[in-house]
Scaffold this motif. Sequence first.
Motif, PDB file in Angstrom:
ATOM      1  N   ALA A  28       0.842  -1.206   0.000  1.00 54.99           N
ATOM      2  CA  ALA A  28       0.000   0.000   0.000  1.00 54.99           C
ATOM      3  C   ALA A  28       0.871   1.247   0.000  1.00 54.99           C
ATOM      4  O   ALA A  28       0.598   2.216  -0.725  1.00 54.99           O
ATOM      5  N   ILE A  29       1.931   1.236   0.804  1.00 53.52           N
ATOM      6  CA  ILE A  29       2.843   2.384   0.861  1.00 53.52           C
ATOM      7  C   ILE A  29       3.580   2.532  -0.466  1.00 53.52           C
ATOM      8  O   ILE A  29       3.762   3.653  -0.974  1.00 53.52           O
ATOM      9  N   ALA A  30       3.980   1.420  -1.067  1.00 52.27           N
ATOM     10  CA  ALA A  30       4.664   1.470  -2.365  1.00 52.27           C
ATOM     11  C   ALA A  30       3.744   2.031  -3.442  1.00 52.27           C
ATOM     12  O   ALA A  30       4.175   2.823  -4.292  1.00 52.27           O
ATOM     13  N   ARG A  31       2.467   1.665  -3.396  1.00 49.84           N
ATOM     14  CA  ARG A  31       1.508   2.188  -4.372  1.00 49.84           C
ATOM     15  C   ARG A  31       1.306   3.691  -4.180  1.00 49.84           C
ATOM     16  O   ARG A  31       1.150   4.432  -5.157  1.00 49.84           O
ATOM     17  N   SER A  32       1.285   4.141  -2.938  1.00 43.83           N
ATOM     18  CA  SER A  32       1.125   5.576  -2.672  1.00 43.83           C
ATOM     19  C   SER A  32       2.306   6.370  -3.212  1.00 43.83           C
ATOM     20  O   SER A  32       2.135   7.451  -3.785  1.00 43.83           O
ATOM     21  N   LEU A  33       3.509   5.841  -3.025  1.00 43.26           N
ATOM     22  CA  LEU A  33       4.687   6.514  -3.571  1.00 43.26           C
ATOM     23  C   LEU A  33       4.618   6.561  -5.096  1.00 43.26           C
ATOM     24  O   LEU A  33       4.896   7.603  -5.705  1.00 43.26           O
ATOM     25  N   ASP A  34       4.228   5.453  -5.701  1.00 46.83           N
ATOM     26  CA  ASP A  34       4.104   5.412  -7.152  1.00 46.83           C
ATOM     27  C   ASP A  34       3.070   6.423  -7.632  1.00 46.83           C
ATOM     28  O   ASP A  34       3.270   7.107  -8.644  1.00 46.83           O
ATOM     29  N   LEU A  35       1.966   6.531  -6.901  1.00 45.65           N
ATOM     30  CA  LEU A  35       0.928   7.505  -7.257  1.00 45.65           C
ATOM     31  C   LEU A  35       1.456   8.930  -7.125  1.00 45.65           C
ATOM     32  O   LEU A  35       1.180   9.790  -7.980  1.00 45.65           O
ATOM     33  N   ALA A  36       2.225   9.200  -6.066  1.00 46.52           N
ATOM     34  CA  ALA A  36       2.796  10.550  -5.880  1.00 46.52           C
ATOM     35  C   ALA A  36       3.734  10.902  -7.023  1.00 46.52           C
ATOM     36  O   ALA A  36       3.715  12.035  -7.536  1.00 46.52           O
ATOM     37  N   GLN A  37       4.569   9.966  -7.425  1.00 49.79           N
ATOM     38  CA  GLN A  37       5.484  10.216  -8.547  1.00 49.79           C
ATOM     39  C   GLN A  37       4.707  10.433  -9.842  1.00 49.79           C
ATOM     40  O   GLN A  37       5.058  11.295 -10.658  1.00 49.79           O
ATOM     41  N   HIS A  38       3.641   9.674 -10.015  1.00 52.40           N
ATOM     42  CA  HIS A  38       2.744   9.810 -11.172  1.00 52.40           C
ATOM     43  C   HIS A  38       2.091  11.198 -11.169  1.00 52.40           C
ATOM     44  O   HIS A  38       2.066  11.889 -12.185  1.00 52.40           O
ATOM     45  N   ALA A  39       1.595  11.610  -9.984  1.00 52.62           N
ATOM     46  CA  ALA A  39       0.943  12.918  -9.846  1.00 52.62           C
ATOM     47  C   ALA A  39       1.924  14.050 -10.133  1.00 52.62           C
ATOM     48  O   ALA A  39       1.564  15.066 -10.744  1.00 52.62           O
ATOM     49  N   GLU A  40       3.157  13.893  -9.700  1.00 52.39           N
ATOM     50  CA  GLU A  40       4.176  14.907  -9.970  1.00 52.39           C
ATOM     51  C   GLU A  40       4.412  15.047 -11.476  1.00 52.39           C
ATOM     52  O   GLU A  40       4.465  16.162 -12.007  1.00 52.39           O
ATOM     53  N   ARG A  41       4.540  13.924 -12.160  1.00 55.92           N
ATOM     54  CA  ARG A  41       4.761  13.960 -13.616  1.00 55.92           C
ATOM     55  C   ARG A  41       3.581  14.604 -14.342  1.00 55.92           C
ATOM     56  O   ARG A  41       3.761  15.269 -15.369  1.00 55.92           O
ATOM     57  N   LEU A  42       2.386  14.419 -13.802  1.00 52.93           N
ATOM     58  CA  LEU A  42       1.175  14.919 -14.457  1.00 52.93           C
ATOM     59  C   LEU A  42       0.872  16.384 -14.137  1.00 52.93           C
ATOM     60  O   LEU A  42      -0.041  16.965 -14.719  1.00 52.93           O
ATOM     61  N   GLY A  43       1.602  16.972 -13.209  1.00 49.99           N
ATOM     62  CA  GLY A  43       1.421  18.384 -12.920  1.00 49.99           C
ATOM     63  C   GLY A  43       0.488  18.716 -11.774  1.00 49.99           C
ATOM     64  O   GLY A  43       0.036  19.869 -11.645  1.00 49.99           O
ATOM     65  N   TYR A  44       0.183  17.744 -10.901  1.00 47.17           N
ATOM     66  CA  TYR A  44      -0.632  18.057  -9.717  1.00 47.17           C
ATOM     67  C   TYR A  44       0.170  18.940  -8.769  1.00 47.17           C
ATOM     68  O   TYR A  44       1.399  18.844  -8.695  1.00 47.17           O
ATOM     69  N   LYS A  45      -0.540  19.787  -8.037  1.00 47.70           N
ATOM     70  CA  LYS A  45       0.121  20.794  -7.193  1.00 47.70           C
ATOM     71  C   LYS A  45       0.702  20.206  -5.919  1.00 47.70           C
ATOM     72  O   LYS A  45       1.817  20.518  -5.524  1.00 47.70           O
ATOM     73  N   ARG A  46      -0.091  19.358  -5.261  1.00 42.33           N
ATOM     74  CA  ARG A  46       0.350  18.810  -3.976  1.00 42.33           C
ATOM     75  C   ARG A  46      -0.178  17.383  -3.781  1.00 42.33           C
ATOM     76  O   ARG A  46      -1.161  16.972  -4.404  1.00 42.33           O
ATOM     77  N   PHE A  47       0.472  16.664  -2.890  1.00 40.85           N
ATOM     78  CA  PHE A  47       0.090  15.291  -2.556  1.00 40.85           C
ATOM     79  C   PHE A  47       0.006  15.214  -1.041  1.00 40.85           C
ATOM     80  O   PHE A  47       1.016  15.344  -0.349  1.00 40.85           O
ATOM     81  N   TRP A  48      -1.214  15.030  -0.544  1.00 39.32           N
ATOM     82  CA  TRP A  48      -1.431  15.019   0.904  1.00 39.32           C
ATOM     83  C   TRP A  48      -1.764  13.630   1.409  1.00 39.32           C
ATOM     84  O   TRP A  48      -2.456  12.852   0.739  1.00 39.32           O
ATOM     85  N   ILE A  49      -1.276  13.339   2.617  1.00 38.08           N
ATOM     86  CA  ILE A  49      -1.532  12.069   3.296  1.00 38.08           C
ATOM     87  C   ILE A  49      -2.391  12.355   4.528  1.00 38.08           C
ATOM     88  O   ILE A  49      -2.129  13.303   5.272  1.00 38.08           O
ATOM     89  N   SER A  50      -3.395  11.541   4.750  1.00 35.14           N
ATOM     90  CA  SER A  50      -4.275  11.725   5.906  1.00 35.14           C
ATOM     91  C   SER A  50      -3.735  10.964   7.121  1.00 35.14           C
ATOM     92  O   SER A  50      -2.838  10.136   6.998  1.00 35.14           O
ATOM     93  N   GLU A  51      -4.291  11.262   8.283  1.00 39.48           N
ATOM     94  CA  GLU A  51      -3.945  10.537   9.512  1.00 39.48           C
ATOM     95  C   GLU A  51      -5.146   9.699   9.958  1.00 39.48           C
ATOM     96  O   GLU A  51      -6.209  10.239  10.272  1.00 39.48           O
ATOM     97  N   HIS A  52      -4.959   8.397   9.982  1.00 43.49           N
ATOM     98  CA  HIS A  52      -5.994   7.483  10.484  1.00 43.49           C
ATOM     99  C   HIS A  52      -5.344   6.411  11.350  1.00 43.49           C
ATOM    100  O   HIS A  52      -4.237   5.954  11.045  1.00 43.49           O
ATOM    101  N   HIS A  53      -6.047   5.998  12.386  1.00 40.57           N
ATOM    102  CA  HIS A  53      -5.498   5.017  13.324  1.00 40.57           C
ATOM    103  C   HIS A  53      -6.424   3.817  13.477  1.00 40.57           C
ATOM    104  O   HIS A  53      -7.642   3.925  13.305  1.00 40.57           O
ATOM    105  N   ASN A  54      -5.817   2.685  13.814  1.00 39.86           N
ATOM    106  CA  ASN A  54      -6.565   1.464  14.146  1.00 39.86           C
ATOM    107  C   ASN A  54      -7.508   1.053  13.025  1.00 39.86           C
ATOM    108  O   ASN A  54      -8.639   0.630  13.269  1.00 39.86           O
TER     109      ASN A  54
END
Length: 341
Positions: A28-54
Amino acid sequence: MQHSNLKNTPFSVLDLVPVVEGSTRRAAIARSLDLAQHAERLGYKRFWISEHHNMESLASASPVLLISHIAEHTSKIRVGSGGVMLPNHAPLIVAEQFGTLETLFPKRIDLGLGRAPGTDQRTAMALRRYQQETVQDFPNNIEELQLYLSEENSTGAVRAIPGEGLEIPLYLLGSSTFSAQLAGKKGLPYAFASHFAPTHLHDALHLYHQHFQPSEQLEKPYTMACVNVIVADTDAEAQRLATSAKRFMLGVIHNTRKPLAPPVDSMEGEWLPHEQAQIEHMMRYSFIGSPHTVAAGLEQFKEQTQVDEIIAISHIYEHEARLKSYEYLSTLFKAEVSSAV
């Protein structure tokens, strides 16, 4: 057909780091990193991560570590919290952590702040050690955090190092009118969680503008709205992909927290009528379909809300389909979209 209203609008990504059924949290973490790199290449402004527990379904218990990991493996996209749930943390710790991030990755770190627990009440008590929150705690904690990040605190008895004097932009996140008024009074950008709590969107935006006072960080109001976006080749395929998001929401209602399930051809038999009504309300601001369909919906949303920035979240089971959805979405703010699509 050119969507000029969207073409001038910054688009960003919110990721909950979903764990998909049959896979691992590491994946899941690897997919998120891949998505962030994808978003950067596509010109998205920011990539935010939420906080969730349990939550078995999400691997986002530690946004700070994930932000560092993603910022390390990207080069220009802004990376931040969407958000840090401030009542779970001492303001000094948040100032130090984000001060460290800003020191490592200058001019790329956002600090989004929320006041929800990010989990259930029992877990909230485990996080907060049975502290009882009052209505003034959140505003007071923000003030304390701002103090630690200010140059003026260089003579203070307690200092955030790193953190002190760094220009780390703060954003207030909310799903009610409370945070909207607070963000306005403090002169901070405001992001509304319309992807799951649509009820007060328009009231919150109105109150934010009504109460806005310019600050050192922000001269004029800046609003953001998070919405569900799923784009595919056809409306039918996008609707099929969206069943994973609907099943995820069903898990929220049932408090089961299971990993993201694969899509199904129909939701018939998956939910009861009252559950369907509840989920359809929660997902009111969802834009699902072909690029043409989604463009029309987002155009109308932008016109109605006048938000400055749109944050897209996409609960899609298949990673390649999620990447493709963000790729399609990027064509709406980067270039012309053919009316034949």
